[in-house]
Design an enzyme around this catalytic site. Sequence first.
Site, PDB file in Angstrom:
ATOM      1  N   ASP A   1      18.027  -0.410   2.289  1.00 33.39           N
ATOM      2  CA  ASP A   1      19.288  -0.382   1.525  1.00 33.39           C
ATOM      3  C   ASP A   1      19.160   0.307   0.172  1.00 33.39           C
ATOM      4  O   ASP A   1      19.970   0.068  -0.729  1.00 33.39           O
ATOM      5  CB  ASP A   1      19.824  -1.809   1.324  1.00 33.39           C
TER       6      ASP A   1
ATOM      7  N   ASP B   1      -8.942   1.482 -17.402  1.00 30.49           N
ATOM      8  CA  ASP B   1      -8.831   0.669 -18.611  1.00 30.49           C
ATOM      9  C   ASP B   1      -8.081  -0.641 -18.398  1.00 30.49           C
ATOM     10  O   ASP B   1      -7.595  -1.247 -19.359  1.00 30.49           O
ATOM     11  CB  ASP B   1      -8.146   1.465 -19.738  1.00 30.49           C
TER      12      ASP B   1
ATOM     13  N   HIS C   1       0.433  11.327   6.326  1.00 31.25           N
ATOM     14  CA  HIS C   1      -0.358  10.113   6.175  1.00 31.25           C
ATOM     15  C   HIS C   1       0.383   9.048   5.358  1.00 31.25           C
ATOM     16  O   HIS C   1      -0.172   7.996   5.045  1.00 31.25           O
ATOM     17  CB  HIS C   1      -1.684  10.484   5.489  1.00 31.25           C
TER      18      HIS C   1
ATOM     19  N   LYS D   1      -6.716   1.455  -1.222  1.00 31.03           N
ATOM     20  CA  LYS D   1      -6.779   2.770  -1.869  1.00 31.03           C
ATOM     21  C   LYS D   1      -6.249   2.602  -3.291  1.00 31.03           C
ATOM     22  O   LYS D   1      -5.050   2.729  -3.543  1.00 31.03           O
ATOM     23  CB  LYS D   1      -5.959   3.776  -1.079  1.00 31.03           C
TER      24      LYS D   1
ATOM     25  N   LYS E   1       2.918   6.020   4.182  1.00 33.94           N
ATOM     26  CA  LYS E   1       3.422   4.763   4.717  1.00 33.94           C
ATOM     27  C   LYS E   1       4.571   4.340   3.807  1.00 33.94           C
ATOM     28  O   LYS E   1       4.355   3.805   2.717  1.00 33.94           O
ATOM     29  CB  LYS E   1       2.333   3.678   4.734  1.00 33.94           C
TER      30      LYS E   1
ATOM     31  N   HIS F   1     -10.035  -1.169   3.314  1.00 37.12           N
ATOM     32  CA  HIS F   1      -9.141  -0.032   3.498  1.00 37.12           C
ATOM     33  C   HIS F   1      -8.214   0.186   2.298  1.00 37.12           C
ATOM     34  O   HIS F   1      -7.341   1.046   2.328  1.00 37.12           O
ATOM     35  CB  HIS F   1      -8.311  -0.248   4.777  1.00 37.12           C
TER      36      HIS F   1
END
Length: 501
Positions: free
Chosen positions: A248, A426, A241, A421, A243, A419
């Site tokens: 370089d 704090d 899952h 995440k 991404k 979407h």
Amino acid sequence: MNGKVGIGLFILMLGSTWYLLLEEVGVRGYLSLLLTLSLMIIGFSIFLENRHPIQTITWIIVFGGFPIIGFIFYFLFGRNFRKERKFQKKYFLDKHDFLKSPDDAKYDIRKKRGVETRHRKLFSFIEKLGNSPMSFATKTTILTNGKETYSTILKELMNAKHHIHLEYYIVRDDDIGGAFKDVLIQKANEGVRVRFLYDAVGCWSLARSYIDELKHGGVEIVPFGPIKFPFLKSTFNFRNHRKILIIDGSVGFIGGLNIGDEYLGLNKNFGFWRDTHLMVEGEAVRTLQLIFLQDWYYSTNRSFLTDDYLCTSQSLQPDLGGVQMLAGGPDNRRTVIKDLFFTMITSAEKSIWIASPYFIPDDDIFQALKVAALSGLDVRLLVPKNPDKRIVFHASMTYFSELLEAGVRVFQYDTGFMHSKIVIVDGELASIGSSNIDMRSFHLNFEVNAFLYHTESTQTLVEDFLKDLEVSNELRFDVFSNRHLGLKVLESTCRLLSPLL
């Protein structure tokens, strides 16, 4: 009677009952006997795996009520036993000493100078989770939504000189997917080494022509966890899952966006797509590179652990805040991402703000959030109002009553689909990456998150979170508790499947 013995006897009784019932019908014969014995063996195997009792009981109920469907679902989604053996090669490489920096001594000095005393134990734990030191010489930039993310990525891709490494769960053959394809082929023709790792299940519908064009254009593109016989392949349920994009060895990207037009808000079913990505420059890119190279080695048996790929070409001053990359997955003995979230939540002194499109926490995270709210901390949860996965959406609703009662403020994003995440503690500690607050991300998926400490990006996340709340509806305990009975039944039914989601 011992609980395990009781469950074992129940499994045997369940199998015997089904066998007797099938005996009465006629058609039965060997197929019926085979199904019954298979369910008994599977049930006994689950019992020996020492899973959470709720998971064990859920599977037994599914087998008892829907034996054929349960049999199919188990082979598709349920087989996590001996998962470390399935990924033994990958686990060994993930623990390799290459994760350690040759300049580890520098980090101790930086920690003493740059980290508050109350956070040192937290940092020590997070460094052990990530199996690498935290960097204080890494620049991070928050990219808000698809337009900013893709424009930045495509610009950086055009600047690539040596290599491009991509790893995505979903890739679409649409306009933005075509833009990526054209740039990758162009750079490959210029002599840049382009390696592309895509998840075989996440890209199930990706056109073969798209992959062939990339291959013919000089791009090395391979699937992670290819599935030829889903019912016989026990790794079907363990998906990549992540991404990840590295250019370089000096610039990297991680976050919530895959490659597809829906992330630009161009899908009519979703409308506006609210998401967050992270651009990384400097030392921490090395750890991100290692995560990709480990996944590439697992999928191809080809290793590139050389200075060409592991030395960052950019040197930044050690005063940019702390950055740590953490990779979690079923190849690890620890639930790395869940442990990160739990540690952040339990270390909070003022506030805990969470954004997650899918919210199905395990008992540890669920209890930690309630205890934090009951202790007087400012705990806020941001979730979508409009679902893309209805079973998960309805299952998540069953957690809200207890959270609201404990004092957690729950908000539903009301402008398209949310979407992002994100976890913010704090206002100074943050996590951003591919992981949701759900069972799948904690136990089944390969995920990657960045932990941020006192960075400018952390403040940007705080500002973006507050803006999101302005276009969200806050749930009220009295109103939410009085929702329609039929809806509660639907949600509770979906909740039964939550350990399997």
